[in-house]
Design an enzyme around this catalytic site. Structure first.
Site, mmCIF file in Angstrom:
data_model
loop_
_atom_site.group_PDB
_atom_site.id
_atom_site.type_symbol
_atom_site.label_atom_id
_atom_site.label_comp_id
_atom_site.label_asym_id
_atom_site.label_seq_id
_atom_site.Cartn_x
_atom_site.Cartn_y
_atom_site.Cartn_z
ATOM 1 N N GLY A 156 1.037 -1.199 -0.034
ATOM 2 C CA GLY A 156 0.264 -0.039 -0.035
ATOM 3 C C GLY A 156 0.912 1.132 0.143
ATOM 4 O O GLY A 156 1.989 1.284 -0.484
ATOM 5 N N ARG A 157 0.501 2.339 0.453
ATOM 6 C CA ARG A 157 1.105 3.809 0.379
ATOM 7 C C ARG A 157 2.274 3.625 1.161
ATOM 8 O O ARG A 157 3.412 3.842 0.579
ATOM 9 C CB ARG A 157 0.231 4.609 0.978
ATOM 10 C CG ARG A 157 -0.705 4.998 0.323
ATOM 11 C CD ARG A 157 -1.676 6.229 0.950
ATOM 12 N NE ARG A 157 -2.949 6.687 0.532
ATOM 13 C CZ ARG A 157 -3.984 6.096 0.942
ATOM 14 N NH1 ARG A 157 -4.156 5.120 1.949
ATOM 15 N NH2 ARG A 157 -5.198 6.482 0.405
ATOM 16 N N ILE A 158 2.322 3.071 2.299
ATOM 17 C CA ILE A 158 3.431 2.704 3.386
ATOM 18 C C ILE A 158 4.615 1.897 2.492
ATOM 19 O O ILE A 158 5.702 2.245 2.694
ATOM 20 C CB ILE A 158 3.213 2.828 4.821
ATOM 21 C CG1 ILE A 158 2.191 3.816 5.156
ATOM 22 C CG2 ILE A 158 4.463 2.413 5.728
ATOM 23 C CD1 ILE A 158 1.566 3.562 6.736
ATOM 24 N N THR A 237 5.466 -2.354 11.960
ATOM 25 C CA THR A 237 5.193 -0.842 12.158
ATOM 26 C C THR A 237 3.457 -0.668 12.019
ATOM 27 O O THR A 237 2.954 0.439 11.835
ATOM 28 C CB THR A 237 5.653 0.295 11.295
ATOM 29 O OG1 THR A 237 5.886 -0.072 9.959
ATOM 30 C CG2 THR A 237 7.148 0.626 11.756
ATOM 31 N N SER A 238 2.716 -1.991 11.735
ATOM 32 C CA SER A 238 1.436 -1.828 11.457
ATOM 33 C C SER A 238 0.544 -1.928 12.509
ATOM 34 O O SER A 238 0.428 -0.930 13.344
ATOM 35 C CB SER A 238 1.060 -2.779 10.591
ATOM 36 O OG SER A 238 1.280 -4.252 10.758
ATOM 37 N N ARG A 239 0.107 -3.169 12.975
ATOM 38 C CA ARG A 239 -0.700 -3.351 14.256
ATOM 39 C C ARG A 239 0.043 -4.695 14.987
ATOM 40 O O ARG A 239 0.434 -5.787 14.260
ATOM 41 C CB ARG A 239 -2.164 -3.753 13.993
ATOM 42 C CG ARG A 239 -2.880 -2.549 13.850
ATOM 43 C CD ARG A 239 -3.086 -1.554 14.725
ATOM 44 N NE ARG A 239 -3.828 -0.252 14.747
ATOM 45 C CZ ARG A 239 -3.050 0.899 14.251
ATOM 46 N NH1 ARG A 239 -1.716 1.115 14.019
ATOM 47 N NH2 ARG A 239 -3.942 1.916 14.173
ATOM 48 N N GLU A 268 -0.907 -2.242 24.435
ATOM 49 C CA GLU A 268 -0.052 -1.084 24.440
ATOM 50 C C GLU A 268 -0.466 -0.313 25.479
ATOM 51 O O GLU A 268 -1.755 -0.030 25.626
ATOM 52 C CB GLU A 268 0.226 -0.254 23.325
ATOM 53 C CG GLU A 268 0.885 -1.203 21.812
ATOM 54 C CD GLU A 268 0.764 -0.333 20.503
ATOM 55 O OE1 GLU A 268 0.272 0.776 20.685
ATOM 56 O OE2 GLU A 268 1.051 -0.869 19.639
ATOM 57 N N HIS A 287 5.090 3.031 19.788
ATOM 58 C CA HIS A 287 4.198 3.150 18.734
ATOM 59 C C HIS A 287 4.229 4.840 18.208
ATOM 60 O O HIS A 287 3.266 5.566 18.518
ATOM 61 C CB HIS A 287 2.668 2.978 19.173
ATOM 62 C CG HIS A 287 1.768 2.705 18.316
ATOM 63 N ND1 HIS A 287 0.721 2.143 18.246
ATOM 64 C CD2 HIS A 287 1.596 3.484 17.002
ATOM 65 C CE1 HIS A 287 -0.240 2.133 17.373
ATOM 66 N NE2 HIS A 287 0.359 2.978 16.303
HETATM 67 C C1 DGY Z 1 -2.306 5.112 12.472
HETATM 68 O O1 DGY Z 1 -2.280 5.983 12.498
HETATM 69 O O2 DGY Z 1 -3.205 4.167 12.584
HETATM 70 C C2 DGY Z 1 -0.822 4.764 13.165
HETATM 71 O O3 DGY Z 1 -0.831 3.487 14.168
HETATM 72 C C3 DGY Z 1 -0.380 5.714 14.370
HETATM 73 O O4 DGY Z 1 0.982 5.865 14.525
#
Ligand code: DGY
Length: 322
Positions: A156-158, A237-239, A268, A287
């Site tokens: 996706g974008r990221i 870095t997602s979930r 978290e 996060h």
């Molecule tokens: C989001 O925007 O969902 C990110 O997890 C925040 O860093």
């Protein structure tokens, strides 16, 4: 009469000022995340809600709302909102993609460099006063990024933005995505499609960029770690819930995989006694993927614009479903 809006925690001053010009604004200042009972009672009479990733905007909460027109979340992730139920109730949902793409891709890349070059590990050694060896052939030796294969899960974008960064570092990039990108896009990004199995077995570093859904829940578990190279690293870095943390802690301890860099966790904040905190081969971040001054301002701008549009019965700039 001005419409009523509720924020589950405070936002930037400029955003509050803007909101107060238009609406009756109430901001929750107590416990974070807001307790469900408080949320249910506050949402009852409001027209708009601004929420954050840790708030659970589930069916019960949405059911309590009588006048709610829009839920605007200060995040790209919306797994904390029952978007289907909101849609059934004709409540619009706004979120903040795009503006946080670069910051989050940077964070994934930072975790990758940190993991391979052992920056945080070295920092811990220095702070503990344990820096004894200097410049030895085997001391604090890390790994090159150049030439390594980066496997991106979710283009996706990221994911795409991470690929651009990796290309500049002369990495080989493969990706797995529900839909394969066009050959032109693949060529432009310098990426090659791989099946999930090929990606997990061939990557030196795997970076996760998929949302948390029933399909991706604990997608990374011991079965997958055993298929990965024992020299491989996992970046998330997602979930947090996309990874089985218990399995990951064992895989790192037993060197089934080499290391990990995480910005997100199942629950978290994690406590100081979490098994991850006992391991040296993991980099932990609280996060902060989207957490830069510039990005957070842009997120606040979109959050309030989405809310204003929704209250005026218009589709938010970025909206889920409708
Ligand atoms: C989001 O925007 O969902 C990110 O997890 C925040 O860093």
């Amino acid at each position: 009469m001005k419409e009523k809006i509720f924020l589950t925690r405070t936002l930037h001053d400029f955003a509050l000022k803007e909101l107060k010009k238009k609406f009756q604004v109430e901001v929750h200042t107590g416990k974070i995340p807001i307790p469900q009972t408080t949320l249910k009672s506050k949402i009852k009479q409001v027209d708009g809600l601004i929420c954050f990733p840790y708030d659970k905007i589930n069916k019960k909460v949405i059911e309590s709302a009588k006048n709610l027109k829009v839920i605007s979340t200060y995040s790209v992730g919306y797994d904390h909102i029952d978007t289907k139920f909101a849609k059934d109730r004709k409540i619009r949902v706004g979120y903040t993609p795009e503006v946080l793409t670069d910051a989050t891709a940077d964070m994934a890349f930072a975790l990758m460099i940190d993991s391979l070059r052992r920056i945080s590990e070295g920092e811990r050694i220095i702070r503990k006063g344990k820096w004894k060896q200097i410049y030895g052939a085997y001391d604090y030796v890390g790994l090159d990024l150049q030439g390594k294969t980066l496997g991106i899960i979710g283009l996706g974008r990221i994911g795409k933005t991470l690929a651009k960064r990796a290309k500049a570092f002369d990495m080989k990039i493969i990706y797995h995505n529900r839909n394969q990108a066009s050959k032109t896009k693949e060529k432009k990004l310098g990426v090659k499609y791989a099946t999930f199995n090929k990606l997990i077995t061939e990557s030196d570093i795997i970076s996760i960029h998929v949302p948390h859904t029933n399909e991706t829940n604990q997608m990374f578990n011991m079965k997958i770690f055993r298929k990965m190279k024992n020299t491989a690293f996992l970046i998330n870095t997602s979930r947090g819930k996309v990874v089985n943390e218990e399995d990951l802690a064992v895989a790192l301890k037993q060197k089934i995989i080499a290391g990990a860099g995480l910005d997100v966790f199942e629950t978290e904040p994690i406590s100081k006694n979490h098994p991850f905190t006992k391991l040296e081969n993991i980099v932990l971040a609280p996060h902060v993927g989207s957490s830069t001054k510039e990005t957070r301002i842009k997120m606040a701008e979109i959050t309030i614009k989405n809310l204003i549009l929704g209250i005026n019965n218009k589709k938010p700039i970025y909206s889920i479903g409708y």
